[in-house]
Design an enzyme around this catalytic site. Structure first.
Site, PDB file in Angstrom:
ATOM      1  N   GLY A  46      -9.080  28.561  38.413  1.00  0.00           N
ATOM      2  CA  GLY A  46     -10.436  29.084  38.288  1.00  0.00           C
ATOM      3  C   GLY A  46     -11.167  28.502  37.113  1.00  0.00           C
ATOM      4  CD  GLU A  47     -15.039  24.804  35.216  1.00  0.00           C
ATOM      5  OE1 GLU A  47     -15.721  24.291  34.320  1.00  0.00           O
ATOM      6  OE2 GLU A  47     -14.626  24.177  36.206  1.00  0.00           O
ATOM      7  N   GLY A  48     -14.825  29.599  34.775  1.00  0.00           N
ATOM      8  CA  GLY A  48     -15.976  30.466  34.573  1.00  0.00           C
ATOM      9  C   GLY A  48     -16.846  29.949  33.459  1.00  0.00           C
ATOM     10  N   GLY A  51     -14.542  29.462  30.226  1.00  0.00           N
ATOM     11  CA  GLY A  51     -13.325  28.667  30.144  1.00  0.00           C
ATOM     12  C   GLY A  51     -12.691  28.379  31.486  1.00  0.00           C
ATOM     13  CB  ILE A  52     -10.672  25.551  32.612  1.00  0.00           C
ATOM     14  CG1 ILE A  52     -11.996  24.791  32.564  1.00  0.00           C
ATOM     15  CG2 ILE A  52      -9.862  25.127  33.815  1.00  0.00           C
ATOM     16  CD1 ILE A  52     -11.843  23.319  32.271  1.00  0.00           C
ATOM     17  CE  LYS A  68     -11.541  33.114  29.998  1.00  0.00           C
ATOM     18  NZ  LYS A  68     -12.079  34.482  30.122  1.00  0.00           N
ATOM     19  CG  ASP A 163     -19.530  39.246  34.706  1.00  0.00           C
ATOM     20  OD1 ASP A 163     -20.405  39.361  35.600  1.00  0.00           O
ATOM     21  OD2 ASP A 163     -18.949  38.172  34.465  1.00  0.00           O
TER      22      ASP A 163
END
Length: 327
Positions: A46-48, A51-52, A68, A163
């Site tokens: 995942g990536e947000g 961070g990755i 992370k 969130d």
């Protein structure tokens, strides 16, 4: 010094980074940080915005963890405030339905920082996009009860997640659901201080945020929780707006024209300092909905699914990608 700067400085005083060390308050002392070289990255999951995330193996224990990497590309003055908030909050949070921060490790440079988190095989967004049929109602109740328990714990500790969305809800292969990604989370007190309304992914953003309130309470998490419940039942987003105006329009279409009977619209700056009263996590847990048939299934009886996150061919370019991850 502004609010953000003063808060940043306070957190920096509590989390002082020294070469080779990550010092935290005594009750949560981590001691000397390990090197990220002690972890074998297996694949990117995942990536947000902040961070990755990799699936990785701790070579010392063989444990599979989520690693992370803190995004530093836009920072000139050390660790981003969002990451400092996430670290300081997660270090003090311990609950079965909240993702666990195990430790902080460092890379070759002091600016290279990784958070070692408990690993969950699924995120609900990937599941919803790949499942051929929706969750059963008993399974939805099982998921929602677990999220509500985690929320009740957060709110009792005066923390707002800010969130909540399906992509930030993780699930293990044993059916345990955990809330993750605390980059936007904030501790709050009484009296409530102003905060920016530009939080919560659009589809899950409460009407008071869309209408400009800067006073935030646990109500904004509960609005998002309602959107998530509907999405799990319907197998599609409840309010998939394309802009803030469109989002408000969808809410009005669903709930009717705003009036003082249902929304204190006259008190909000675009209409407030007074947030909209909303059910609490405890109210949700005590709801008769969870006592009616079909009863919630036990987490251990949740089905297992293919690990879609481990098959990602290409990284997402932003947190906004994916039909359930609109900004």
């Amino acid at each position: 010094m502004g609010d953000a700067e003063s808060e940043s400085e306070q957190i920096r005083l509590k989390c002082i980074r020294k070469e080779g060390f990550f010092t935290v308050p005594p009750e949560h002392r981590l001691g000397r940080c390990r090197s990220v070289k002690e972890f074998e990255k297996l694949n990117r999951i995942g990536e947000g915005t902040y961070g990755i995330v990799y699936r990785a193996r701790d070579t010392q224990t063989d444990e599979i963890v989520a690693l992370k990497k803190v995004r530093m590309d836009k920072e000139k003055d050390g660790v981003p405030i969002s990451s400092l908030r996430e670290i300081t909050l997660l270090l003090r949070l311990r609950h079965p339905n909240i993702v666990e921060l195990k430790e902080v490790v460092v890379g070759n440079h002091l600016e290279s920082i990784f958070l070692v988190m408990g690993y969950c095989e699924q995120d609900l967004a990937s599941l919803l996009e790949n499942m051929p049929t929706p969750f059963s109602e008993a399974q939805v109740k099982c998921i929602v009860l677990q999220v509500l328990r985690g929320l009740q714990y957060l709110h009792q500790n005066f923390i707002i997640h800010r969130d909540l969305k399906v992509s930030n809800l993780l699930m293990t292969d044993k059916g345990c659901v955990k809330t993750a990604d605390f980059g936007l989370a904030r501790a709050y007190g009484i009296p409530v201080k102003p905060m920016t309304p530009k939080v919560v992914t659009l589809w899950y953003r409460a009407p008071e945020l869309l209408l400009g309130t800067t006073t935030q309470t646990t109500s904004i998490d509960m609005w998002a929780m309602g959107c998530i419940l509907a999405e799990l039942l319907a197998h599609k987003p409840l309010l998939p707006g394309t802009s803030e105006i469109h989002q408000v329009d969808l809410i009005v279409q669903l709930l009717g024209t705003p009036s003082e009977n249902i929304w204190p619209v006259s008190a909000w700056p675009l209409l407030s300092p007074t947030p909209l009263p909303r059910a609490t996590a405890r109210d949700g847990l005590e709801s008769s909905y969870f006592k009616e048939k079909p009863l919630p299934c036990e987490p251990e009886l949740m089905p297992t699914f293919p690990h879609h996150r481990n098959k990602q061919a290409a990284p997402a370019t932003s947190e906004g990608q994916g039909k359930r991850c609109k900004p």
